[in-house]
Design an enzyme around this catalytic site. Structure first.
Site: not given
Length: 878
Positions: A483, A520
Site C-alpha cells: 500500500d 502503489e
C-alpha cells in the site's frame, strides 16, 4: 494533478482518504485527547547524527542542546552539512546546521533518554527554544548493531527470550502473570531482553516502557504490546508468548503443502478480494466472513475461484489480513444494522443511514489501519483470543493453494492507525518520535491518511523486512502488495526483495525467489519527487522486477477522474464520442474525438506493459515512445520491461467497474450492452503484457450500489453475491452520504431504474466471456514476452495514426490480431500488410460462450477483420 481516489479502511477516528497524483488525499485522524505538552510544542531542530544538528529558523550562531532535570547541555557551534549528510537528508539542505562540540559527544546516549530541547540566545537578547527530532542520531548510535537483533519472541530449546528495541527508555519491564519482570538493556544496541521459563509459552504479556513522551511533555510508563508480536489476545489487548514453529499451530499437511506452479509476475493474473466480502453473504459457506471460508471447497465462492484458476487466474490478492485497529474482534461485540434493509426502495437513503449508525462498531473494515503488522486479524478467526487465527490463516492459504491459486497479502507499512499516546499507538509509545515520519516542525506526517511511518529509518525499515519475511516463511504467503509504496524508500523495497530471495525450500520451507511483489507507486505528499529519499514510485521502480499499478490505462478505459464533480465523464469503454451521454463535461464532439484518440494512445502503451521506450505511431501520425505520450503532465510509459507495470480496470478503490459504467454509459444502454462493455474494459488489462488485476466480482458485474468509498459501508454494500439470483449488488440503496452525497442526484435515477439490475443470464454470460479471455491469455505464449525488445518486435498497432478509427483499437501480437471495438456498430478493420495471410477467430471464442463474438470474421484477400459492436475479438494466424 489530482486524478485518483484511493480509499482505505479508516474508522471514524481514521477517516476516509483521497490521495494525490494517482494516490489519494487523506483526512487525518482527530488528535489524541492527551494533556497539553509542557515546553515547546514544535520540534524544529533535528539531531541527524552524533555530530550534527539542523535547526530550521535558527540563527547561525552558538546554540546548545539541554537535557535532564538539571539542564545539562551539549554545546553546538555553527557548521555545515557534509556531502554525505546532504545526500541522506536532502530536505534539510537549506537549514542552518550546527556541529556538536567534540567534548560533549559522549553525552548523547544520556541526553536521548529524557526531555531534550535546543536553545539559543537570539540577536535581541531573548532565548529561543524548540523540541528536537532524534531519529537520525538514534540510527547513528544504535542502528548498525540493532538491525541485526532478533526482536519479539524467540524460542531456544523451548525457552522464550523476549526482546524489544527501546533505546530512549529509562526502564523497560515485562508484565506477565500479573507481575513485573525486569529486562536488561544492551547499551550498544538499545535493545532490552529477558529470557523466561518454558511455562511462559502461551501466556499474555505487555511491555512496561518508562520513557519521555514529547506529545504530552512528560515521562510516562506505557503499557504496550509487542510490535513484533506473533500472537495476540482478543482485541489486541495483550501479546502472547508464541512460537510459530510449535507443532500444534501447523494444520494437517502444512509441512508438505504443495503449491500451484509459480507464475512469473509478467504473466500473473490476479483476483483482488476482501476476506469478509468473499463469504459474508454466501449461504453455501460454512464459515461466512472467516478465514476458513476458503476451506469450503463446495461453496459458491470457492467454486467460482476454482473456475477462475482453471481458466488462468494465478493469484488471489487478499486485502489487509494483519491485525488492524478498529474492528471489535468478538462477534458478541460487533454491532449490526437494526433495520430491514431489504424492505427499502433501491434509491432510498434509509439503507445508508441505518448502516452508518453501526459502522463504527460492526464487523466490517477494509483493514488499512494497522495495529500489529505480523499477526493475523482476529475478527476473521473462529476465536480471536489466542492462536486460532494463526492456524486458520494457514488453512486459508492451504485452501487457496488447493484451488490452484497462490496467495498475495496486501501490506500497509506506510502508516499506523495512530501515534503519540493514543491507545492504538504501539510503535510511538515505545520509541516516541522515531517510527513515525516527522515534518520539519516535528508534527507527524499524515499525507497517507493517518500517522505516517518512516521506513527510511533503520529500525522501521527492519520491521518492514522482518515482517514480510515472517509472513513468507511462517504463513507461506506467495506475494505482497505494498500500500502506498511510493512512501517507502526504493532501497527498503529492494531490501525486502533481497531478503525474500534468500529464502530457500531446504532452509526455510519456501522458495523466496518465486514470491511476487507489487505496489502503489504513487508520487505525492512530503516524500514526493524524492524529497527525502529515492522513492519506490512508478518511475523509480522500473527495471527492478517489482511492479507498480498503472493508472494511465485505467483512466483511459473508464474516462475522466474519480475527482470529477460529474461522474458521467466518459472514456474508451464508457462511450466517449462513440455513444455520448448528456454530460456537458465531455465537451463538443470534436473535443470528444480528440480525447478518445488520446485515450487510445494511452491504452496502446498500456497493452505493451506500459513500456517507456516502446516506439509506435500515435493517433496524430507521429512516431513516439511510450514515455512521449502525456498523462496529466507526466510520461505515460515508465516501465523498463514487461512486469514493471500492473494493469487494471478496477480495484477496491473507487466505484466498481460496473458502477462506473452505470454512471457513464447513456441511460438508454441495455443490460446486454453494458455487460459487453464490461468485458471489453476488462480485456484491456487481461490481454496486456505484464501482470493484470481485477476486483473480485467484476466478471459478475459486481456493484456496490454506486458507493465510491466502501471502506466502512458494511456487508450490505460490499458483500460479493456468487449466486446470480441474489443480483449483483446494484440497487441496495443510495450509497453512504459521507463519501457519496454529492453524487446522489446522479445516482438516484440510476438506482431506481430496474433495467440496470442485470439478470442471471447476463451475469453468467459476462463471467463466461471473461474466463474465455483468461484462457486465451494463459494458452498464448505471446502474452508473456520477457523483454522490452521482444515486445517491440512482436507487438504493433498497424492502424494507428491520423486515420485510425475512434473507438476501435487493433493490435497485432506475434501470430495474433486483437480488435477492441467499443462502438455501437460493427467495425471493419483492414490491415493491408496482412492481406492474403490466413487468420481465424481464436477457437476459444469461436467455440466459446458468446454467440455474438463468434460472428467475428476475417476476409483473407483484403486483410479485413470484422468485429461486432462492443466486442473484443482475438484472431489467430493459420
Amino acid at each position: 494533478m489530482l486524478h485518483r481516489i484511493r480509499s482505505a479502511a479508516r474508522r471514524p477516528a481514521v477517516a476516509a482518504l483521497a490521495l494525490l497524483a494517482g494516490a489519494a488525499a487523506l483526512v487525518a485522524p482527530p488528535p489524541a485527547t492527551a494533556a497539553p505538552p509542557s515546553g515547546p510544542s514544535e520540534a524544529l531542530a533535528q539531531w541527524i547524527d552524533r555530530d550534527t544538528v539542523v535547526w530550521k529558523g535558527a540563527e547561525h550562531t552558538a546554540a546548545q542542546l539541554e537535557f535532564g532535570s538539571h539542564a545539562a547541555r551539549i554545546r553546538l557551534v555553527p557548521g555545515t552539512l557534509s556531502p554525505a549528510e546532504r545526500l541522506a537528508h536532502p530536505h534539510l539542505t537549506g537549514y542552518p546546521a550546527f556541529t556538536v562540540d567534540p567534548r560533549d559527544r559522549g553525552l548523547a546516549p544520556t541526553a536521548l533518554r529524557g526531555r531534550l530541547l535546543a536553545a539559543q540566545r537570539t540577536a535581541d537578547g531573548g532565548r529561543a527554544t524548540t523540541g528536537v527530532q532524534i531519529p537520525g542520531v538514534l540510527d547513528d548510535l544504535y542502528g548498525a548493531r540493532a538491525r541485526h537483533a532478533t526482536l519479539g519472541p524467540d524460542f531456544h530449546h523451548g525457552r522464550p527470550t523476549l526482546t524489544v528495541w527501546a533505546p530512549t527508555a529509562r526502564t523497560v519491564a515485562l508484565e506477565l502473570d500479573g507481575r513485573r519482570v525486569p529486562m536488561r538493556r544492551d547499551d550498544t544496541t538499545g535493545v532490552w531482553r529477558v529470557t523466561g521459563a518454558r511455562d511462559w509459552a502461551g501466556k499474555p504479556y505487555r511491555y512496561l516502557v518508562t520513557v519521555w513522551a514529547p506529545t504530552v511533555g512528560k515521562t510516562v510508563t506505557n503499557k504496550v504490546t509487542d510490535p513484533y508480536s506473533t500472537a495476540l489476545t482478543a482485541d489486541s489487548a495483550r501479546s502472547l508468548v508464541t512460537d510459530l514453529d510449535a507443532p500444534e499451530l501447523a494444520p494437517p499437511g502444512w509441512s508438505r503443502l504443495a503449491k500451484p506452479a509459480a507464475v512469473p509476475l509478467r504473466r500473473a493474473r490476479i483476483q483482488e478480494l476482501q476476506i469478509r466480502d468473499f463469504s459474508a453473504e454466501d449461504r453455501t459457506s460454512r464459515h461466512p466472513g472467516r478465514y476458513l471460508a476458503f476451506t469450503d471447497r463446495r461453496s459458491d465462492g470457492m467454486r467460482h475461484l476454482a473456475s477462475l484458476a482453471r481458466s488462468g487466474t494465478s493469484y488471489v490478492h487478499l486485502l489487509p489480513a494483519f491485525d488492524f485497529a478498529t474492528t471489535p474482534e468478538r462477534p458478541a461485540d460487533q454491532a449490526r444494522p437494526g433495520c430491514d434493509l431489504a424492505s427499502y426502495a433501491p434509491d432510498s437513503d434509509r439503507q445508508q443511514d441505518c448502516v452508518a449508525k453501526t459502522a463504527a462498531h460492526d464487523a466490517y473494515n477494509w483493514g488499512y489501519d494497522p495495529l500489529h503488522y505480523t499477526v493475523p486479524e482476529g475478527s476473521y478467526a473462529s476465536d480471536p483470543d489466542g492462536t486460532a487465527r494463526t492456524v486458520e490463516f494457514r488453512r486459508m492459504v492451504q485452501g487457496l493453494n488447493g484451488a490452484g491459486l497462490r496467495a498475495v497479502m496486501d501490506v500497509v507499512y506506510n502508516h499506523t492507525a495512530a501515534s503519540g499516546q493514543d491507545p492504538h499507538s504501539v510503535l510511538d509509545r515505545i520509541v516516541p518520535g522515531y517510527y513515525q515520519r516527522l515534518l520539519d516542525d516535528g508534527g507527524v506526517a499524515t499525507s497517507t491518511c493517518c500517522s505516517g511511518t518512516a521506513p527510511e529509518h533503520t529500525m522501521m525499515g527492519k520491521l518492514v523486512v522482518d515482517s514480510v519475511v515472517t509472513w513468507a516463511k511462517e504463513y507461506k504467503v506467495d506475494g505482497f502488495r505494498f500500500d502506498l509504496m511510493g512512501h517507502h524508500p526504493k532501497a527498503n523495497i529492494l531490501a525486502v526483495r533481497k531478503a525474500l530471495d534468500a529464502l530457500t525450500p531446504a532452509k526455510d520451507g519456501v522458495d523466496g525467489k518465486k514470491i511476487i511483489l507489487y505496489g502503489e507507486g504513487w508520487n505525492f505528499g512530503e516524500a514526493a519527487n524524492d524529497a527525502r529519499f529515492v522513492q519506490a514510485t512508478q518511475r523509480n521502480m522500473a527495471g527492478t522486477g517489482i511492479a507498480t499499478f498503472n493508472d494511465r490505462a485505467r483512466d483511459a478505459v473508464r474516462g475522466g477522474s474519480p475527482f470529477d464533480a460529474d461522474p458521467r465523464v466518459q472514456g474508451f469503454a464508457s462511450g466517449l464520442y462513440t455513444d455520448p451521454n448528456s454530460a456537458q463535461e465531455n465537451g463538443s464532439p470534436a473535443e470528444q474525438r480528440t480525447r478518445l484518440l488520446h485515450y487510445q494512445d494511452l491504452l496502446k502503451v498500456g497493452l505493451t506493459g506500459n513500456l517507456a521506450d516502446y516506439t509506435f505511431t500515435d493517433s496524430t501520425g507521429h512516431r513516439v515512445k511510450g514515455s512521449g505520450i502525456d498523462y496529466n503532465g507526466t510520461p505515460a510509459g515508465y516501465a523498463a520491461a514487461p512486469g514493471d507495470a500492473l494493469a487494471y480496470a478496477d480495484a477496491h478503490d473507487n466505484e466498481t467497474l460496473y458502477d462506473a459504467l452505470a454512471y457513464k454509459l447513456p441511460p438508454r444502454t441495455g443490460a446486454a450492452d453494458r455487460a459487453r462493455m464490461q468485458v471489453v474494459a476488462l480485456a484491456t488489462a487481461a490481454l496486456s503484457q505484464g501482470p493484470a488485476l481485477s476486483q473480485a466480482g467484476s466478471d459478475l458485474l459486481r456493484s456496490k450500489s454506486l458507493d465510491r468509498n466502501s471502506f466502512d459501508s458494511g456487508d450490505w454494500f460490499n458483500a460479493l453475491h456468487w449466486n446470480c439470483a441474489d443480483g449483483n449488488g446494484f440497487g441496495r440503496g443510495l450509497p453512504p452520504a459521507a463519501d457519496n452525497k454529492d453524487k446522489w442526484p446522479y445516482a438516484r435515477p440510476l438506482l431506481a431504474d430496474p433495467a440496470l439490475r442485470p439478470g442471471c443470464a447476463t451475469i453468467r454470460h459476462t463471467a463466461a466471456a471473461y474466463r474465455d479471455l483468461l484462457r486465451i491469455h494463459a494458452t498464448e505464449p505471446a502474452f508473456g514476452l520477457p523483454t522490452a525488445a521482444a515486445v517491440q518486435k512482436a507487438l504493433s498497432f498497424p492502424l494507428s495514426g491520423k486515420d485510425e478509427t475512434p473507438g476501435v483499437l487493433t493490435m497485432r501480437l506475434a501470430n495474433l490480431v486483437i480488435v477492441f471495438n467499443v462502438t455501437p456498430q460493427r467495425a471493419h478493420q483492414t490491415v493491408p500488410s496482412l492481406a492474403g495471410t490466413p487468420y481465424t477467430l481464436h477457437p476459444t471464442q469461436a467455440h466459446g460462450t458468446d454467440p455474438t463474438t463468434a460472428t467475428a470474421t476475417y476476409t483473407r484477400p483484403s486483410g479485413t477483420f470484422t468485429v461486432p459492436a462492443r466486442t473484443v475479438a482475438v484472431f489467430r494466424r493459420g
